[in-house]
Structure formats: C-alpha cells, structure tokens
Design a protein around this motif. Structure first.
Motif, PDB file in Angstrom:
ATOM      1  N   GLY A 249     -31.044  24.180 -11.005  1.00  0.00           N
ATOM      2  CA  GLY A 249     -31.046  25.568 -11.446  1.00  0.00           C
ATOM      3  C   GLY A 249     -32.384  26.269 -11.273  1.00  0.00           C
ATOM      4  O   GLY A 249     -32.505  27.455 -11.577  1.00  0.00           O
ATOM      5  N   TYR A 250     -33.388  25.586 -10.768  1.00  0.00           N
ATOM      6  CA  TYR A 250     -34.681  26.239 -10.519  1.00  0.00           C
ATOM      7  C   TYR A 250     -34.479  27.387  -9.531  1.00  0.00           C
ATOM      8  O   TYR A 250     -33.783  27.244  -8.533  1.00  0.00           O
ATOM      9  N   ALA A 251     -35.079  28.532  -9.815  1.00  0.00           N
ATOM     10  CA  ALA A 251     -35.009  29.654  -8.883  1.00  0.00           C
ATOM     11  C   ALA A 251     -36.267  30.480  -9.047  1.00  0.00           C
ATOM     12  O   ALA A 251     -36.680  30.774 -10.163  1.00  0.00           O
TER      13      ALA A 251
ATOM     14  N   ALA B 179     -39.468  21.490  -6.691  1.00  0.00           N
ATOM     15  CA  ALA B 179     -40.634  20.993  -7.413  1.00  0.00           C
ATOM     16  C   ALA B 179     -40.214  20.250  -8.689  1.00  0.00           C
ATOM     17  O   ALA B 179     -40.909  19.353  -9.153  1.00  0.00           O
ATOM     18  N   LEU B 180     -39.055  20.595  -9.233  1.00  0.00           N
ATOM     19  CA  LEU B 180     -38.617  19.969 -10.484  1.00  0.00           C
ATOM     20  C   LEU B 180     -37.827  18.684 -10.251  1.00  0.00           C
ATOM     21  O   LEU B 180     -38.073  17.673 -10.895  1.00  0.00           O
ATOM     22  N   CYS B 181     -36.866  18.728  -9.320  1.00  0.00           N
ATOM     23  CA  CYS B 181     -35.968  17.572  -9.203  1.00  0.00           C
ATOM     24  C   CYS B 181     -35.962  16.925  -7.825  1.00  0.00           C
ATOM     25  O   CYS B 181     -35.362  15.869  -7.635  1.00  0.00           O
ATOM     26  N   GLY B 182     -36.593  17.559  -6.825  1.00  0.00           N
ATOM     27  CA  GLY B 182     -36.681  16.932  -5.508  1.00  0.00           C
ATOM     28  C   GLY B 182     -35.520  17.256  -4.583  1.00  0.00           C
ATOM     29  O   GLY B 182     -35.589  17.016  -3.384  1.00  0.00           O
TER      30      GLY B 182
HETATM   31 ZN    ZN Z   1     -34.166  21.207  -8.673  1.00  0.00          ZN
END
Ligand code: ZN
Length: 570
Positions: free
Chosen positions: A227-229, A393-396
């Motif tokens: 959900g990173y955006a 950057a958060l989960c790859g």
């Molecule tokens: Zn992610």
C-alpha cells in the motif's frame, strides 16, 4: 429550465489549442470560455457543476465540525513578510502597489491570514478549531495550460486546523483525511492518497489525493503489496545492485572527442555504460555553485534537492556560469578533486568505484573513479527518480509507476505560521504555546475538470449524477406538435416537483442536433417525447453512460425516472 432560454453555446469542433480531454470538452460543450492564458469564465453549465461540487465539499466540511469563513483576496505585504513568503513566493504571487504606494498581493493561499486571526485564541479550551472558506486564489503560473487543470485564477476550498499539540494535529488531520475521502466518493473520483513534498507550504508531512490519468503532470510510485504510495517528489525505492566497473589506483584521463551526453559516452568504443557513469549537474543555490551527482542512468528530482537544502533560491546554473566555474562545457563536467565546490551526491553513489566522469576539460573524461576516494562529497541525499519495477522501500515488492493529477493536498504545518503571527494559547499547564496548525486544500475548478477526465466518451462528457449540470433532459422531438410539447411539459413539471434537476429541450431543432448536444453536455438521463411513441403511450428513456434505452409508459415516466435519479444520487 428551458434549453431555448439557457446560454449553452456548444461548438462543432474542439478548440485548436486544447490538448487535455477536459479542456476540449468543457469548451466544446459550452461550460467555459478562456478570457486570457490560464483564466476562464464559467458559463451557466460550468457554474451549475461548480456549485454542486462546492455544496458537496461544504456538507462534508460541516459534517467534520468546520466553520465557514470568507477572507479577502487582497493581502498587505506586511503579513506575508512576517512568514517570509512575500519574497519566497516571488513571481508566483501577483504583487503590485496600490495608489498609496503600499505593496499588496493577491492571495494564493491563506495560512498567513488565518494564523493572524488565530492570534485571538487564548486558551487550549477553545481548541481544536477548524476553519474553512471558498475563495478565489491567484497564482501567476509560468505555463498555464490544459484548460482548468493549470490556471492562474481558481476557486479553492482551503481549511486550517488549530490544535494545542501534535497529537491534536494528528486527530484534525485524520478528520480532514476522512472528509476528503467522502468528498471524492461523492464526486465519483477514485483517488489514491500519496506521500508528497510540502514544497513552499513548509511543515513536515503532507498527503496528496491523486487521480490516475494521462492528463496529470505528477508521477506516483505505488506498491500494490503493502500500500505504499508516494509522489515522485518524495518516492524512494530499493536501488538495484550496480555493476562494478574496473577499479584503478587513481583516476585516468582519456580522450572523448565529441562526447556531449551520457548516451554519447555509453555508445563510444571504450566508453562506459550509463550506470557506470557519474552525471554531474551544476546548480546555483543561494548564488553559490553546487555540484549535484547522480548515477548516469538516473534523473534528478529537483524537488528533493529543494526540500533538502533549505535555500532561498535554487536553479540550474547557466552555461556561461558553468564554464566560468569549471572550465568546460556541460558534456565534460566532473567532481573529482572539486574541493572548491560544495558537492552533493545521491546516496546510491556511495561506495561506487570504477566509475567514469567528466574531466572538466572539453573532450576528456576520467575512468577508474572511486567516489569515496576521489570526490569530496559534502552531502549525501536521496535525489534520484524512482523507476518502475524497483523494490518498494517498505516491503521490497516491485513498484508500479503511473501518471496522476493532484486533486487535493493536505499538510501538517506545525507551528511555522502561528509563531510568525503570534498565535499562542495557554496550555493545560498554564504555559504559552504556539498553536499547531494543519492546512487542507481542494481546488474546485480542477476537480470539475478531473471529473471530465474520468467520465467521457467519444460523444462527450458523462457526468456522474451528483455533479451533473442537469440530471435529466426531456427532449421534444416535434415542439410544434402541441400534443408532443404538452406531454413533454407534463413530464418536465412532474420531475421538477420531485426535486429533480431537469431541463426541457424545447428548441426547434432537428432531433439529431438535440441528441448530440445532450450527449456532449453529458446529462445522465434523456427522456425523448415523440409523436410516434406517444401514439403507443410511451416515451423513451436513454441512459447517457451505458447508452441503454427502454420505453416508459407516458403516465408513469416521471415517477420512474425520478426513482432512478434518487437511487443513483445517494
Ligand atoms: Zn511495499
């Protein structure tokens, strides 16, 4: 309303200068006209849509407990000097002298003025406060274009929250976030909330609401897995492992005749692939020359640089400034041994060796460059543009990138403006503290255009019912046929009685012209009343978006149509 009496100047062709779909359609369908670059008149249809958008925004702001104000457009210089933004905004702000010789600006946003009013708050007991207004804003855009998407004068709902501490600000921010979610749902816009740069607004955190569309000017990197955006201005990624170049004990100069670009050097025999080159950009930051380094296959995000260096002025250096400072043209620049300059490098260059860069001598480069050993980097920053497929950057997981249009921007401002304006309250412990502010903006005209970008087809606009200029058009096939006109009028009046926004197309035009106009304007439902149908006791209902038609019994037509509309309105 009667179509014959309303000013709806539809055009046969798109305006010649228009590129964005919304620009073409809004002009062609008679919603607006350009007055000068970046300045538009809204005609009755445009104004009706704008009013509906405004009412949706107002309802949701009020539901969140906000209070409506109306502040001036004319601002004295003095109040903008206190925040330092009179000079910072520079030519973006319309600034002039009044007849007394005092400097006056046209409001482009209202942080200063609301913070000034907030200086009358006395105690934490009066907080939180949430204040908003609908107001005309002015921004002297350097490149106004795309119709209502990039303008110099526009209507904005701006609001400001005031809290006693950061925790309060977080709650106010959340309240606004939820209100905006509801607004976009009602406007029919599927938006994604992304991390953004706060730019000239200041503060430490901001979120943009983005609509995915080719008409946008922003790029977003998003991870479907976690959900990173984020806007490209802010987005980061896991940079893939770079290839190792040939390491040398010291940089070695070699001739590169005619090489002017990264691509030239990559193509040259004995050159180097782009990702083994160092790109050297020259900037003037507060009138000092600064070298900015990136891997050769990366692009600089200028906003990241601006956000990191806190400068009054920042711009790419002119070619003659570059030659005077470094002694070479932009094709042969480098930062090896550049001790006289401030050198900033992208994080991904850290530890790289075997690199190739310009020698600061026309037609020569250096190879075997070890960044840590040979270049006096004074600041390591994240400066590069994220690329599709790089790791989140958060989960790859792999990042997706797409073009977006910003339809709203909300900021956690903190105390920048309250400190400048002296807006303080006594907190629970009897101590004077600056009010903690948030600011929240949504451009009404831009959202109007955004809806058109999201809802159109070859025939014209397909307004969602909540913002349609009219919900239903009753088209009379033969207005001169008294029975036809009377039947149409009965349906029209019955719809009015049911509070439906309806227009009666009573023009003495061919049916084809009327149907074309109704489709172009984008009215969600069309009821066609013709002599043939009436003979069978029916009228035809056509849904604009699907194109589906059905016959309705003439005596129950209004009732049925009203049900459809009310059901869709929600
Ligand atoms: Zn992610």
């Amino acid at each position: 309303m009667l179509w014959s009496r309303v000013f709806i100047p539809t055009l046969r062709d798109n305006p010649a200068d228009a590129e964005a779909v919304s620009h073409k359609l809004l002009v062609r369908a008679g919603f607006m006209r350009q007055l000068m670059a970046g300045v538009y008149s809204l005609l009755p249809l445009g104004q009706r849509v704008l009013q509906k958008i405004e009412e949706i925004v107002r309802e949701e702001m009020n539901r969140g407990g906000a209070q409506e104000f109306r502040l001036p457009c004319l601002h004295p210089r003095e109040i903008w000097d206190r925040s330092g933004r009179w000079s910072k905004m520079g030519s973006e702000m319309f600034q002039f002298e009044d007849r007394r010789g005092s400097d006056v600006g046209l409001g482009m946003t209202h942080e200063e003025i609301f913070a000034h009013l907030a200086s009358e708050l006395r105690s934490y007991k009066e907080l939180p406060q949430s204040w908003y207004q609908f107001q005309t804003k002015f921004r002297d855009e350097p490149r106004p274009k795309s119709g209502l998407l990039r303008v110099r004068e526009f209507t904005m709902k701006d609001s400001y929250s005031m809290d006693v501490d950061e925790a309060g600000l977080d709650r106010s921010f959340e309240t606004h976030f939820e209100a905006y979610r509801r607004i976009f749902k009602r406007l029919g816009l599927e938006t994604v909330a992304v991390e953004a740069s706060s730019g000239s607004m200041g503060g430490k955190e901001s979120i943009e609401f983005m609509l995915q569309t080719e008409a946008g000017e922003d790029w977003v990197a998003a991870c479907e897995s976690c959900g990173y955006a984020a806007n490209f201005e802010k987005a980061t990624s896991r940079v893939p492992e770079a290839p190792k170049g040939e390491a040398l004990p010291a940089p070695e100069k070699f001739p590169t005749p005619g090489v002017r670009t990264i691509a030239d050097l990559a193509a040259m025999e004995g050159g180097a692939p782009a990702d083994c080159q160092i790109k050297t950009l020259v900037y003037t930051i507060d009138e000092k020359i600064v070298l900015v380094l990136l891997p050769g296959d990366d692009s600089l995000v200028e906003q990241k640089l601006e956000d990191s260096v806190e400068a009054e002025s920042l711009r790419p250096a002119e070619p003659d400034e570059i030659r005077a400072a470094l002694g070479a043209h932009p094709g042969s620049l480098g930062a090896v041994g550049a001790d006289d300059f401030f050198v900033i490098a992208d994080e991904s260059l850290r530890g790289r060796s075997g690199m190739v860069t310009g020698a600061n001598e026309d037609d020569f480069h250096l190879r075997g460059v070890d960044v840590d050993r040979d270049i006096p980097v004074k600041g390591w920053l994240d400066l590069r543009e994220v690329k599709a497929g790089e790791g989140c950057a958060l989960c790859g997981e792999s990042l997706r990138v797409y073009k977006c249009l910003e339809v709203a921007h909300i900021f956690k401002l903190g105390t920048v403006y309250s400190e400048a304006m002296g807006a303080q309250v006594l907190n629970e412990n009897g101590k004077n503290v600056p009010v903690v502010m948030g600011s929240y903006g949504i451009g009404l005209d831009r959202n109007l255009a955004a809806i058109v970008e999201a809802y159109n087809d070859d025939a014209g606009i397909c307004w969602p019912i909540n913002v349609a200029p009219f919900e239903v058009v009753v088209s009379v096939i033969k207005p001169k046929d008294v029975d036809c006109l009377e039947a149409a009028k009965r349906i029209y009046e019955a719809l009015l009685e049911r509070q439906i926004d309806v227009i009666l197309d009573d023009r003495d035009e061919r049916p084809g012209v009327k149907f074309k106009d109704a489709d172009l304007v984008g009215i969600p439902y069309r009821v066609t009343v013709g002599p043939k149908g009436l003979g069978d006791g029916v009228v035809e209902l056509k849904e604009r978006r699907s194109g589906n038609t059905r016959d309705l019994e003439v005596n129950h037509a209004a009732e049925t149509v009203a049900e459809f509309v009310l059901d869709e309105r929600r």
